[in-house]
Design a protein around this motif. Structure first.
Motif, PDB file in Angstrom:
ATOM      1  N   ASP A  22       0.979  12.291   3.606  1.00 18.95           N
ATOM      2  CA  ASP A  22       0.033  12.987   4.614  1.00 18.95           C
ATOM      3  C   ASP A  22      -1.097  12.059   5.051  1.00 18.95           C
ATOM      4  O   ASP A  22      -2.144  12.437   5.524  1.00 18.95           O
ATOM      5  CB  ASP A  22      -0.323  14.143   4.018  1.00 18.95           C
ATOM      6  CG  ASP A  22      -1.148  13.775   2.385  1.00 18.95           C
ATOM      7  OD1 ASP A  22      -0.833  12.777   2.021  1.00 18.95           O
ATOM      8  OD2 ASP A  22      -1.885  14.522   1.983  1.00 18.95           O
ATOM      9  N   GLU A  23      -0.875  10.786   4.817  1.00 21.88           N
ATOM     10  CA  GLU A  23      -2.036   9.900   4.970  1.00 21.88           C
ATOM     11  C   GLU A  23      -1.847   9.035   6.423  1.00 21.88           C
ATOM     12  O   GLU A  23      -0.653   8.789   6.665  1.00 21.88           O
ATOM     13  CB  GLU A  23      -2.107   8.907   4.211  1.00 21.88           C
ATOM     14  CG  GLU A  23      -2.895   9.120   2.678  1.00 21.88           C
ATOM     15  CD  GLU A  23      -3.135   7.915   1.674  1.00 21.88           C
ATOM     16  OE1 GLU A  23      -3.930   7.316   1.943  1.00 21.88           O
ATOM     17  OE2 GLU A  23      -2.050   8.072   0.922  1.00 21.88           O
ATOM     18  N   ARG A  25      -3.034   5.955   8.050  1.00 17.27           N
ATOM     19  CA  ARG A  25      -3.798   4.690   8.012  1.00 17.27           C
ATOM     20  C   ARG A  25      -3.147   3.604   8.758  1.00 17.27           C
ATOM     21  O   ARG A  25      -1.983   3.476   8.836  1.00 17.27           O
ATOM     22  CB  ARG A  25      -4.212   4.462   6.345  1.00 17.27           C
ATOM     23  CG  ARG A  25      -4.474   5.542   5.639  1.00 17.27           C
ATOM     24  CD  ARG A  25      -4.897   5.160   4.268  1.00 17.27           C
ATOM     25  NE  ARG A  25      -6.214   4.411   4.336  1.00 17.27           N
ATOM     26  CZ  ARG A  25      -6.732   3.787   3.101  1.00 17.27           C
ATOM     27  NH1 ARG A  25      -6.120   3.863   2.028  1.00 17.27           N
ATOM     28  NH2 ARG A  25      -7.864   3.054   3.092  1.00 17.27           N
ATOM     29  N   ASP A  40       3.037  10.228  -6.483  1.00 21.17           N
ATOM     30  CA  ASP A  40       2.133  10.867  -7.265  1.00 21.17           C
ATOM     31  C   ASP A  40       2.772  11.523  -8.467  1.00 21.17           C
ATOM     32  O   ASP A  40       3.708  12.550  -8.120  1.00 21.17           O
ATOM     33  CB  ASP A  40       1.377  12.047  -6.387  1.00 21.17           C
ATOM     34  CG  ASP A  40       0.164  12.671  -7.091  1.00 21.17           C
ATOM     35  OD1 ASP A  40      -0.154  12.852  -8.189  1.00 21.17           O
ATOM     36  OD2 ASP A  40      -0.919  12.947  -6.484  1.00 21.17           O
ATOM     37  N   GLU A  43       1.600  15.514  -8.426  1.00 21.51           N
ATOM     38  CA  GLU A  43       1.751  16.545  -7.160  1.00 21.51           C
ATOM     39  C   GLU A  43       2.847  15.843  -6.794  1.00 21.51           C
ATOM     40  O   GLU A  43       2.498  15.151  -5.556  1.00 21.51           O
ATOM     41  CB  GLU A  43       0.536  16.746  -6.450  1.00 21.51           C
ATOM     42  CG  GLU A  43      -0.186  17.898  -7.122  1.00 21.51           C
ATOM     43  CD  GLU A  43      -1.438  18.015  -5.952  1.00 21.51           C
ATOM     44  OE1 GLU A  43      -1.557  18.993  -5.591  1.00 21.51           O
ATOM     45  OE2 GLU A  43      -2.280  17.009  -5.703  1.00 21.51           O
ATOM     46  N   GLU A  45       4.850  15.078  -3.924  1.00 16.74           N
ATOM     47  CA  GLU A  45       4.834  15.508  -2.538  1.00 16.74           C
ATOM     48  C   GLU A  45       6.421  15.017  -2.084  1.00 16.74           C
ATOM     49  O   GLU A  45       7.070  15.491  -1.280  1.00 16.74           O
ATOM     50  CB  GLU A  45       4.062  14.832  -1.650  1.00 16.74           C
ATOM     51  CG  GLU A  45       2.701  15.404  -1.986  1.00 16.74           C
ATOM     52  CD  GLU A  45       1.476  14.383  -1.335  1.00 16.74           C
ATOM     53  OE1 GLU A  45       1.672  13.160  -1.746  1.00 16.74           O
ATOM     54  OE2 GLU A  45       0.489  14.920  -1.138  1.00 16.74           O
TER      55      GLU A  45
ATOM     56  N   ARG B 331      -8.011   8.900  -4.200  1.00 12.95           N
ATOM     57  CA  ARG B 331      -8.194   9.688  -2.957  1.00 12.95           C
ATOM     58  C   ARG B 331      -8.235  11.136  -3.081  1.00 12.95           C
ATOM     59  O   ARG B 331      -8.641  11.751  -2.079  1.00 12.95           O
ATOM     60  CB  ARG B 331      -6.757   9.323  -2.148  1.00 12.95           C
ATOM     61  CG  ARG B 331      -6.859   9.548  -0.601  1.00 12.95           C
ATOM     62  CD  ARG B 331      -5.690   8.869   0.114  1.00 12.95           C
ATOM     63  NE  ARG B 331      -4.343   9.703  -0.157  1.00 12.95           N
ATOM     64  CZ  ARG B 331      -3.968  10.949   0.151  1.00 12.95           C
ATOM     65  NH1 ARG B 331      -4.902  11.156   1.345  1.00 12.95           N
ATOM     66  NH2 ARG B 331      -2.933  11.407   0.055  1.00 12.95           N
ATOM     67  N   ARG B 332      -7.954  11.653  -4.257  1.00 15.71           N
ATOM     68  CA  ARG B 332      -8.050  13.183  -4.479  1.00 15.71           C
ATOM     69  C   ARG B 332      -8.864  13.291  -5.532  1.00 15.71           C
ATOM     70  O   ARG B 332      -8.754  12.465  -6.345  1.00 15.71           O
ATOM     71  CB  ARG B 332      -6.773  13.685  -4.743  1.00 15.71           C
ATOM     72  CG  ARG B 332      -5.943  14.083  -3.663  1.00 15.71           C
ATOM     73  CD  ARG B 332      -4.818  14.871  -3.654  1.00 15.71           C
ATOM     74  NE  ARG B 332      -3.648  14.070  -3.792  1.00 15.71           N
ATOM     75  CZ  ARG B 332      -2.855  13.999  -2.798  1.00 15.71           C
ATOM     76  NH1 ARG B 332      -3.086  14.400  -1.682  1.00 15.71           N
ATOM     77  NH2 ARG B 332      -1.847  13.258  -3.006  1.00 15.71           N
TER      78      ARG B 332
END
Lengths: 315, 400
Positions: A22-23, A25, A40, A43, A45, B331-332
């Motif tokens: 979802d980044e 960049r 991660d 979470e 993803e 980032r979070r």
């Protein structure tokens, strides 16, 4: 001590994290960085293999020189097998790949000795031009003996390195290897190697180009030091690293009583349990000859007696 | 936002007076006393917790600004709250909570800088988690908060929840605990491998003591014994969010929010999963943390905004300390806890642009309390202290 930081530099390249799904960049030049592909743990993803597929689509991988594999999920419950398979399957798309680090996780993601590895040697047989391999975690790690003519640097970081792995590295033919770094660890976490397992490394017979040898983070660091004190390989070294282990006056005296070490550029003994007088003798013996000696005690705290001495990185 | 005592606006506060409910010998009270007097006001009236607890309450004058401070670090007060003879014992936080809530209901009059109902939530990690989650404040998953909360009667229930919620790494916390007392960081993997990291010392007879040393337990029977002993006090479970690091140590942030605004922040770093300073945590570098957030592509103002949104769940509480967990990579973020007495950061001055520059947490609260509760003297001088987040943080209603 535990592993607290991710790698900032690998294969002499700054590490750049490949962005999450979802980044948005901008991506830097593919050959200017070691790319860190990680998911991660908290979470999830996407699976690591999906992140790597995205990496292959997004980055011009023909120019990628170094890859850092970070967390591949709950690494305490799933091993690195699928990661290795993905890398091998992408072999044709990674012609410039020269360096892989497998398992760049910090304690908050997984304790080092809980990281589930597997047989990592397919990375070497599958990438004959690989010059550098790093591995973190000794659980279920396998390293059957092999011949690889390109590998210059091999690092295996563990809280406990299985004797099988030590023997496999020792029995391998690595004619180009310049830098070998083994974290031997403790029996509590599977580090069951004995000094005899190190003999092929210490003889140096299959390591003609070795210049930097680290046999460290060992609960039997004294015995390792004693073996190193008379090891033929030492004469060809620039750096000797016996740091992070339970190194006491016994090991220090063995080093002082063994072959001369004055040809070294650096002797790294940081995190040790050596008394002041012996530290002084080491310095007096080596520093006038121009050897850089690291005797930083770090968090090796010797106030609690011999039964409370630990390696720097255990669990 | 925060009038200083040398500001012209401060003159209209000449009649304000403070009272503080606290442990008189505690440095928290001394720091608050100093801040009040530095504002040119008479020293606050100190009402000891021991008095409140023994007499079942206390009364305050209608114009007294009443601050509550921590009842901690006093053996007698601890005995009155928990019924524990030994303050280093871990058990009794359930009774501590019931006693504290009962005492709060006995406070009469005055202008309170907090709110009993909000404190009842702040001192129950399960309810606090549910309120934060309900306000879309990022928090680690918890199976023990909210409408379908699971009861935790002991280790067997914890194990079941770990399985059902696929939660191999988690924190188990006494619902009414503070300062990491009774907190266990638990990690598990296949093959029955398990470890708990905690400051709890389990003595042979099964009693639990708070220790200043972080311990590791690998024997599930010992971990079960600790959790079974803590469970009657109420337990809160949450998924272990892997924290970002700073200089090789796991990091989190304590952010103090005063009157809706993040004013003070420190980084705490640790080699263990517990970052509390008394357990080997150290102050980290806030500039480095900010740089880590920004280089990860996130915005520092958003990070502070999360803390302000957490604090906004407690609009009638002047000041809270938010424990902010940066995820690996920075980032979070997620909110770990919101602390009612989380302002003990001596000598730390306010963040640039926060309105509390040059003020410590106590001076910032004194200024904010005066701004909130002291009516202007002259009609032409009538204006509300204002800052851009006023409506967002829900403090506007308290300004009248």
């Amino acid at each position: 001590m535990t592993i607290g930081d991710h790698l900032h530099v690998f294969h002499r390249l700054p590490v750049h994290p490949f962005p999450g799904p979802d980044e948005r960049r901008d991506l830097p030049e593919p050959d200017g960085y070691a790319w860190r592909v990680s998911v991660d743990v908290y979470e999830t993803e996407e699976e690591w293999t999906a992140a790597f597929a995205r990496f292959l689509e997004t980055v011009d991988t023909t120019r990628v020189r170094a890859l850092v594999v970070g967390a591949w999920g709950e690494a305490y419950d799933s091993d690195s097998g699928p990661v290795i398979e993905s890398l091998l399957a992408a072999r044709d798309r990674l012609p410039a790949l020269r360096a892989v680090f497998l398992g760049d996780m910090v304690m908050e993601e997984s304790e080092i000795s809980w990281i589930q590895q597997t047989d990592v040697t397919p990375l070497l047989t599958g990438f004959p031009d690989l010059a550098e391999l790093g591995v973190r975690g000794g659980s279920d790690l396998l390293f059957p003996a092999l011949r690889h003519t390109g590998l210059r640097r091999l690092t295996i970081e563990a809280g406990g390195l299985p004797a099988e792995v030590v023997r496999g590295v020792g029995a391998s033919d690595l004619p180009a290897l310049e830098h070998l770094d083994l974290w031997l660890g403790t029996p509590d976490y599977g580090g069951d190697s004995q000094v005899a397992d190190l003999e092929p490394v210490l003889s140096g017979d299959r390591l003609p180009r070795l210049r930097h040898l680290a046999l460290r983070n060992s609960e039997i660091q004294d015995a390792v030091a004693a073996a190193v004190a008379s090891a033929p390989v030492v004469a060809r070294l620039e750096t000797l690293d016996l740091s992070m282990g339970v190194l006491t006056d016994e090991g220090a005296a063995a080093l002082l009583g063994g072959q001369p070490l004055t040809h070294l550029k650096k002797l790294d003994l940081h995190h040790h349990y050596i008394s002041e007088p012996l530290q002084d003798r080491i310095r007096q013996t080596l520093e006038p000859a121009g050897v850089e000696v690291d005797l930083d005690r770090g968090d090796a705290d010797d106030d609690h007696g011999a039964d409370r001495r630990y390696v720097a990185v255990g669990e | 936002m925060f009038p200083r005592h040398d500001d012209p606006g401060a003159h209209r506060t000449g009649t304000a007076r403070f009272a503080v409910v606290g442990n008189p010998e505690n440095r928290r009270v001394a720091l608050f006393d100093r801040a009040v007097r530095a504002a040119g006001l008479p020293a606050p009236r100190v009402v000891p917790w021991a008095h409140v607890l023994r007499t079942g309450g206390a009364g305050f004058a209608g114009d007294e600004l009443v601050r509550l401070d921590s009842p901690g670090e006093n053996a007698e007060v601890d005995r009155l709250l928990r019924g524990a003879e030994d303050p280093t014992r871990v058990e009794g936080s359930g009774r501590w909570y019931a006693s504290l809530m009962s005492a709060l209901r006995g406070l009469r009059g005055g202008i309170r800088l907090d709110d009993t109902d909000e404190l009842a939530v702040l001192f129950d990690k399960r309810r606090c988690h549910a309120v934060l989650a309900g306000a879309d404040v990022p928090v680690p998953d918890s199976p023990t908060s909210g409408a379908d909360a699971a009861p935790v009667r002991g280790w067997a229930d914890v194990r079941a929840l770990m399985r059902e919620h696929r939660m191999p790494r988690l924190f188990v916390k006494p619902a009414h605990g503070s300062s990491a007392s009774g907190v266990l960081a638990i990690e598990s993997a296949g093959g029955g491998r398990i470890r708990a990291t905690t400051s709890v010392e389990l003595v042979p007879e099964g009693r639990l003591f708070n220790s200043l040393r972080v311990r590791r337990y690998h024997d599930e029977r010992q971990i079960a014994a600790i959790v079974d002993t803590l469970a009657p006090d109420g337990l809160h479970l949450e998924r272990w969010l892997p924290k970002g690091s700073q200089r090789g140590r796991a990091a989190d942030l304590r952010v103090v929010v005063v009157a809706g605004r993040a004013t003070h922040a420190v980084v705490r770093t640790s080699a263990s999963p517990l970052t509390n300073l008394h357990l080997g945590g150290r102050r980290g570098d806030l500039d480095v943390a900010r740089a880590a957030v920004e280089s990860a592509g996130a915005r520092w103002t958003d990070v502070l905004g999360v803390c302000e949104r957490a604090a906004a769940c407690f609009p009638r509480t002047l000041c809270v300390g938010v424990d902010l967990l940066p995820a690996v990579g920075w980032r979070r973020v997620a909110v770990g806890e919101v602390n009612a007495f989380g302002d003990l950061l001596p000598r730390l001055t306010g963040l640039p642009g926060s309105g509390a520059e040059g003020l410590d947490t106590y001076a910032a609260q004194v200024a904010a309390a005066l701004a909130r509760h002291t009516p202007p003297h002259h009609p032409h001088d009538q204006h509300h202290p204002h800052h851009p987040h006023e409506n967002e943080t829900g403090t506007a209603h308290a300004l009248a």
